[in-house]
Design a protein around this motif. Sequence first.
Motif, PDB file in Angstrom:
ATOM      1  N   PHE A   1       0.650  -1.001   0.021  1.00 49.81           N
ATOM      2  CA  PHE A   1       0.188  -0.023   0.000  1.00 49.81           C
ATOM      3  C   PHE A   1       0.994   1.237   0.094  1.00 49.81           C
ATOM      4  CE2 PHE A   1      -4.185  -1.595   0.921  1.00 49.81           C
ATOM      5  CZ  PHE A   1      -3.899  -3.072   1.464  1.00 49.81           C
TER       6      PHE A   1
ATOM      7  N   GLU B   1      -3.857   3.498  -0.222  1.00 47.96           N
ATOM      8  CA  GLU B   1      -4.446   2.943  -1.323  1.00 47.96           C
ATOM      9  C   GLU B   1      -3.594   1.845  -1.717  1.00 47.96           C
ATOM     10  OE1 GLU B   1      -3.845   4.440  -5.338  1.00 47.96           O
ATOM     11  OE2 GLU B   1      -1.734   5.451  -5.010  1.00 47.96           O
ATOM     12  N   GLN B   2      -4.124   0.689  -2.161  1.00 53.10           N
ATOM     13  CA  GLN B   2      -3.138  -0.663  -2.442  1.00 53.10           C
ATOM     14  C   GLN B   2      -2.570  -0.503  -3.794  1.00 53.10           C
ATOM     15  OE1 GLN B   2      -4.735  -4.770  -3.623  1.00 53.10           O
ATOM     16  NE2 GLN B   2      -4.470  -5.105  -1.339  1.00 53.10           N
TER      17      GLN B   2
ATOM     18  N   ASN C   1      -7.479  -9.714  -0.270  1.00 49.29           N
ATOM     19  CA  ASN C   1      -8.516  -8.534  -0.307  1.00 49.29           C
ATOM     20  C   ASN C   1      -7.685  -7.215  -0.630  1.00 49.29           C
ATOM     21  OD1 ASN C   1     -10.454  -9.942   1.030  1.00 49.29           O
ATOM     22  ND2 ASN C   1      -9.349 -10.034   2.927  1.00 49.29           N
ATOM     23  N   THR C   2      -8.643  -6.572  -0.929  1.00 47.13           N
ATOM     24  CA  THR C   2      -8.253  -5.322  -1.422  1.00 47.13           C
ATOM     25  C   THR C   2      -8.170  -4.037  -0.521  1.00 47.13           C
ATOM     26  OG1 THR C   2      -9.264  -5.758  -3.774  1.00 47.13           O
ATOM     27  CG2 THR C   2      -8.585  -3.374  -3.282  1.00 47.13           C
ATOM     28  N   GLY C   3      -8.948  -3.987   0.424  1.00 49.89           N
ATOM     29  CA  GLY C   3      -8.992  -2.819   1.219  1.00 49.89           C
ATOM     30  C   GLY C   3      -8.232  -2.834   2.420  1.00 49.89           C
ATOM     31  N   ALA C   4      -7.456  -1.618   2.854  1.00 49.49           N
ATOM     32  CA  ALA C   4      -6.572  -1.642   3.836  1.00 49.49           C
ATOM     33  C   ALA C   4      -7.169  -2.353   5.167  1.00 49.49           C
ATOM     34  CB  ALA C   4      -6.085  -0.207   3.784  1.00 49.49           C
ATOM     35  N   SER C   5      -8.698  -1.915   5.573  1.00 43.81           N
ATOM     36  CA  SER C   5      -9.169  -2.376   6.830  1.00 43.81           C
ATOM     37  C   SER C   5      -9.178  -3.886   6.725  1.00 43.81           C
ATOM     38  CB  SER C   5     -10.463  -1.782   6.631  1.00 43.81           C
ATOM     39  OG  SER C   5     -11.281  -2.328   5.635  1.00 43.81           O
ATOM     40  N   GLN C   6      -8.857  -4.651   5.814  1.00 44.05           N
ATOM     41  CA  GLN C   6      -9.003  -5.903   5.636  1.00 44.05           C
ATOM     42  C   GLN C   6      -7.794  -6.761   5.780  1.00 44.05           C
ATOM     43  OE1 GLN C   6     -10.786  -5.659   1.904  1.00 44.05           O
ATOM     44  NE2 GLN C   6     -12.475  -6.843   2.462  1.00 44.05           N
ATOM     45  N   TYR C   7      -6.772  -6.043   5.845  1.00 44.49           N
ATOM     46  CA  TYR C   7      -5.089  -6.437   6.346  1.00 44.49           C
ATOM     47  C   TYR C   7      -5.043  -6.255   7.894  1.00 44.49           C
ATOM     48  CZ  TYR C   7      -4.159  -7.319   1.721  1.00 44.49           C
ATOM     49  OH  TYR C   7      -4.221  -7.705   0.119  1.00 44.49           O
TER      50      TYR C   7
END
Length: 126
Positions: A37, A46-47, A107-113
């Motif tokens: 990111f 952003e990823q 996953n794409t979203g930062a919150s999912q890491y």
Amino acid sequence: QVQLVESGGGSVQAGGSGRLSCVASAGDFSAYCMGWFRQSPGNGREQVARISPGSAFRRYATSVNGRFAISRDNAKNTVYLQMNSLKPEDPAMYYCAAHRYQSGTCNTGASQYDFWGQGTQVTVSS
């Protein structure tokens, strides 16, 4: 708990190349999706790219597609981001992140890491 440590940032001339590395402490590194990111001042995180545990799946943001390449070496617990043709819009703090591979997707979203490194700064000089 997974600890991630990035390295390789610095100043690169526009049009030049650089490579970021991220070493993970996880004993089961090959069970994790890995993502890179970036975040610049005033913008959200952003990823840039993500890669599946076995490297079969790789995806890139439109802004870097064709210029950046993500790869990983599970034997070394390391994920890389090769950056080519660097542009003035590429400078940012770059972070690597990890989440366990579940449900057949990375996953794409930062919150999912779940796990994050401290970041490494990339600047581009003209």
